[in-house]
Design a protein around this motif. Sequence first.
Motif, mmCIF file in Angstrom:
data_model
loop_
_atom_site.group_PDB
_atom_site.id
_atom_site.type_symbol
_atom_site.label_atom_id
_atom_site.label_comp_id
_atom_site.label_asym_id
_atom_site.label_seq_id
_atom_site.Cartn_x
_atom_site.Cartn_y
_atom_site.Cartn_z
ATOM 1 N N MET A 10 -4.549 10.608 -4.062
ATOM 2 C CA MET A 10 -3.170 10.947 -3.732
ATOM 3 C C MET A 10 -2.469 11.336 -5.027
ATOM 4 O O MET A 10 -2.417 10.563 -5.975
ATOM 5 N N ARG A 42 4.925 8.929 2.169
ATOM 6 C CA ARG A 42 4.151 8.286 3.235
ATOM 7 C C ARG A 42 3.196 9.271 3.900
ATOM 8 O O ARG A 42 2.091 8.895 4.298
ATOM 9 N N LEU A 44 0.286 9.584 1.663
ATOM 10 C CA LEU A 44 -0.541 8.387 1.774
ATOM 11 C C LEU A 44 -1.349 8.402 3.070
ATOM 12 O O LEU A 44 -2.546 8.082 3.072
ATOM 13 N N LEU A 82 -4.679 6.781 -6.768
ATOM 14 C CA LEU A 82 -3.268 7.154 -6.683
ATOM 15 C C LEU A 82 -2.734 7.438 -8.081
ATOM 16 O O LEU A 82 -2.733 6.551 -8.945
ATOM 17 N N LEU A 123 3.413 0.114 0.187
ATOM 18 C CA LEU A 123 2.092 0.579 -0.227
ATOM 19 C C LEU A 123 1.130 -0.592 -0.335
ATOM 20 O O LEU A 123 -0.026 -0.518 0.103
#
Length: 334
Positions: free
Chosen positions: A64, A125, A128, A141, A160
Amino acid sequence: MALDRLDLDVAPGEFLTLLGGSGSGKSTLLRVVAGFEAADAGAVLLDGQEIGAVPPHARPLNMMFQSYALFPHLSVAGNVAYGLKRDGVPRGERDRRVAEVLALVGLEGFGRRLPYRLSGGQKQRVALARALVKRPRLLLLDEPLGALDANLRERTGFELRAVQRETGAAFIMVTHDQNEALALADRVAVLEGGRLVQSGPPRAVYERPATRFVAGFLGAANVLEGGPDGAGGFGCPALPATLRPGTPVEAGTTACALRPERIALLPAPSQGPNTARGVVEEVAFRGDDSLLLVRTPGGALLRVGHAEEDGAPPPRGSMVHLGWEAASVVPLLG
């Protein structure tokens, strides 16, 4: 930044944060694990299997990015489903998994929206969800909360962490934010100059820094130079005073760390070890406490925390007397 003899393992289901300054090698390490950069030497193992020659799209992990990199012409559901569609997952299974992961990140009912209609937190989001929908064993990430404001960043960080616990996937998160790393991680790995300088649970790394860099970078401890006094203590000419840790100081120790919040203002002068005096040069209000900058007779500038419940801080120009517990003195060898 090139990585230098870096050896790091991540346990199944662990939340690991990579912490360090700009150019420390955090993002480079993440990109090597993801396969976007090739290592000149060494190996990348996942569950004991070498994946260094496996192309990024074929590795059982996902990444991500800080920018989120959403496709502006695709809906939320389309962005999340993109990887599944590319892998040939049937439509029914794809829709089911997209719905599940959108519910997991709190975006039920947002599937038809385009990215321009989302807030920064909602875009985070979606990114994610897109990273999780393929059910990776490891999620990487890169500064995932960096684009959010302070309040949203804190709330999204806890969300998270909750998602990570729910999925059971291992997370490796790059951040330069110390508070974020301490609050979210099971383990913190601190990098300096491409090397791993310390790794451990957040509280352990914070309270027992191994090097000057870790002590100064994580929480901005006072780093006091000097050497062993031959009697189990540590002489610090810049205070001047003797520091006496809870355990004898080893030969070769050249500095000690002392956290600002561990230093107390004493009501009267004291001549014993682990005490000092000085003049307040600056006072900075920080909400729940104040930070004092205290200049000692030896020229050291000590950062001293003063809690609001202890009353008003002493004004600039005041002479103050300081003391701290032996356990608060951390000898540094590097």
